[in-house]
Design an enzyme around this catalytic site. Sequence first.
Site, PDB file in Angstrom:
ATOM      1  N   THR A   1      60.249 -27.299  -4.988  1.00 32.43           N
ATOM      2  CA  THR A   1      59.065 -27.597  -4.174  1.00 32.43           C
ATOM      3  C   THR A   1      59.241 -26.878  -2.843  1.00 32.43           C
ATOM      4  O   THR A   1      60.370 -26.557  -2.460  1.00 32.43           O
ATOM      5  CB  THR A   1      58.928 -29.109  -3.907  1.00 32.43           C
ATOM      6  OG1 THR A   1      60.077 -29.518  -3.145  1.00 32.43           O
ATOM      7  CG2 THR A   1      58.878 -29.913  -5.182  1.00 32.43           C
TER       8      THR A   1
ATOM      9  N   LYS B   1      44.801 -42.227  10.339  1.00 34.41           N
ATOM     10  CA  LYS B   1      44.614 -43.670  10.429  1.00 34.41           C
ATOM     11  C   LYS B   1      43.922 -44.028  11.735  1.00 34.41           C
ATOM     12  O   LYS B   1      44.535 -44.036  12.790  1.00 34.41           O
ATOM     13  CB  LYS B   1      45.956 -44.397  10.302  1.00 34.41           C
ATOM     14  CG  LYS B   1      46.472 -44.343   8.883  1.00 34.41           C
ATOM     15  CD  LYS B   1      47.753 -45.126   8.699  1.00 34.41           C
ATOM     16  CE  LYS B   1      48.531 -44.545   7.535  1.00 34.41           C
ATOM     17  NZ  LYS B   1      49.504 -43.508   7.906  1.00 34.41           N
TER      18      LYS B   1
HETATM   19  P1  ADP Z   1      54.313 -28.528  -2.366  1.00 34.39           P
HETATM   20  O1  ADP Z   1      54.065 -29.981  -2.624  1.00 34.39           O
HETATM   21  O2  ADP Z   1      55.715 -28.226  -2.149  1.00 34.39           O
HETATM   22  O3  ADP Z   1      53.342 -27.928  -1.407  1.00 34.39           O
HETATM   23  P2  ADP Z   1      53.056 -28.056  -4.870  1.00 34.39           P
HETATM   24  O4  ADP Z   1      52.525 -26.729  -5.214  1.00 34.39           O
HETATM   25  O5  ADP Z   1      53.791 -28.806  -5.881  1.00 34.39           O
HETATM   26  O6  ADP Z   1      53.988 -27.770  -3.700  1.00 34.39           O
HETATM   27  O7  ADP Z   1      51.889 -28.921  -4.272  1.00 34.39           O
HETATM   28  C1  ADP Z   1      51.356 -30.034  -4.903  1.00 34.39           C
HETATM   29  C2  ADP Z   1      50.339 -30.677  -4.009  1.00 34.39           C
HETATM   30  O8  ADP Z   1      49.283 -29.766  -3.733  1.00 34.39           O
HETATM   31  C3  ADP Z   1      49.650 -31.855  -4.619  1.00 34.39           C
HETATM   32  O9  ADP Z   1      50.442 -33.011  -4.506  1.00 34.39           O
HETATM   33  C4  ADP Z   1      48.368 -31.934  -3.795  1.00 34.39           C
HETATM   34  O10 ADP Z   1      48.596 -32.552  -2.556  1.00 34.39           O
HETATM   35  C5  ADP Z   1      48.071 -30.489  -3.539  1.00 34.39           C
HETATM   36  N1  ADP Z   1      47.052 -30.009  -4.477  1.00 34.39           N
HETATM   37  C6  ADP Z   1      47.225 -29.309  -5.610  1.00 34.39           C
HETATM   38  N2  ADP Z   1      46.053 -29.029  -6.188  1.00 34.39           N
HETATM   39  C7  ADP Z   1      45.087 -29.578  -5.417  1.00 34.39           C
HETATM   40  C8  ADP Z   1      43.648 -29.645  -5.482  1.00 34.39           C
HETATM   41  N3  ADP Z   1      42.955 -29.075  -6.447  1.00 34.39           N
HETATM   42  N4  ADP Z   1      43.013 -30.319  -4.488  1.00 34.39           N
HETATM   43  C9  ADP Z   1      43.693 -30.906  -3.488  1.00 34.39           C
HETATM   44  N5  ADP Z   1      45.024 -30.863  -3.371  1.00 34.39           N
HETATM   45  C10 ADP Z   1      45.722 -30.216  -4.323  1.00 34.39           C
END
Ligand code: ADP
Length: 542
Positions: A187, A439
Amino acid sequence: MNGQMMQQPLLISSLLRHAERHHGTQEVVSRRVEGDIHRYTYADLASRSRKLAKALAGLGMAPGVRVGTIAWNTYRHLELYYAVSGSGAVLHTLNPRLHPDQLVWIADHAEDEVLCFDKTFLPLVEQVAERLKTVRKFVLMVDKEHMPTVPKIPGLICYEDLIAGEPTDRFEWPEFDEQTASSLCYTSGTTGNPKGVLYSHRSTVLHTFASALPDALNLSARDAVLPVVPMFHVNAWGLPYSACMVGAKLVFPGPGLDGKSLHELFEAEGVTVSAGVPTVWQGLLAHVQGNGLRFSTMRRTIIGGSACPPAMMSTFEDTYGVQVIHAWGMTELSPIGTVGILKGHQLDLPVEQRRSIQAKQGRGVFGIDMKIVGEDGAELPWDGKASGELLVRGHWVVEQYIKGDKSPLVNGWFPTGDVATIDADGFMNITDRAKDVIKSGGEWIGSIDIENIAMAHPAVAMAACIAAKHPKWDERPLLVVVKKPNVEVSKEDLLAFFNGRIAKWWTPDDVVFVDAIPLGATGKMLKNRLREQFQDHLLTPA
Ligand code: ADP
């Protein structure tokens, strides 16, 4: 009583074997780091992957060994995907946009033994090579002609020499337990150290099946797929696997990720489907709009990684006839969780209503279950209103991080850190990441809704809404905006734009204009940076 059907482990090598036997003449086209366009077929891919597997074994790659890559989307990276995982070793894709110190930390933590990288990243690897404690072999992904005359990295190996050194491609992919680790992705670690998610052959093949379905990414042998999303960003959302499963043509952009290079490749190669984060499409759309261009073959684009602003969706669909497939996922899910494809009874709804459904993150694909819970952990109703933390479980959801000490699961569910609603049709809608929620006077305000509205204003190129400290309400929304070039807009205009579009108390308290919003290694807005910069903005009004 057991069923009496064949037992065949779900292995990544079976995807390549299928592509070779059933779609052997299908093309794989790449813009290379060398600058030219390279094309070959799935039969060539399979043959070279077998040679590469043999050659890497000669370098000491054995089952379980981690092989790192720092590379663009090209056929060579695809060969590594199959040669490494297919052999029972672990492909570890590293994100070159991370800080060098973070890259070193991740490669050490993963204990990568071989590192294969594109020439673009030679200076980066030269800079860190001595600090990589476990890497024994460095492979530069070029032919002999493009090798440095005096390599700074001792024993630097040439990728094409490695393959040429194998006179035959005679090699059987080994059979092993489908739970064997196949690939590793960290991540991005916006808070704390990055965490490694170790995928298995089984989880990857099941994810591939599910992602290709019509109500997911809807891929077929009639498609030409161009993944803009990098192969170092959660396996390019599985497209290197699903394209082989369905026999789609693959088109790789290499390092050419600007709007002009992408559009040229879309048109030249008849691309029908693409995929990427919203910030990439901003550049592409600006280029297409600015030059009066069209998409003559593109039919669908998969947008995820962060929320796709509805304004972007309507530009794609209304102006260019390109369907947007809005998807949500995470590194911890390899990555697909939900996809926003309408159900039959929604097709005839008025366009505004359809759009508002499509703006949600979508329905869970088979293989992923989800629920939302309140602060007490109790499940909340699927009424489209109740909002709480999103938890998931399924065949391709992380159980434990690599070298993790305690399980991230809560009663068998993985807490995503996202805050969402789910409606009666099962469409999940992310209102925020838990750490970005605002918040105000004890009530939550979702920043994504506010950003989506701001993005619909014709003068706004990019918008982030963050929590700013407030003397009375604790926190209030502050809108940070990048204006489009050569258009004027005032704070007052922008704030007036929210009238009637959102509850009055959700309207941002103020707007700050900036030249650019910082982006992270996967192209997402770094809101924590903006918060550091602007959190006191409302305490010290101008
Ligand atoms: P990191 O968390 O390290 O940035 P990731 O690529 O795993 O890497 O990110 C996942 C996060 O990205 C999700 O938990 C969410 O918050 C966000 N995310 C992914 N796709 C979407 C989407 N279509 N709309 C809103 N948020 C999204």
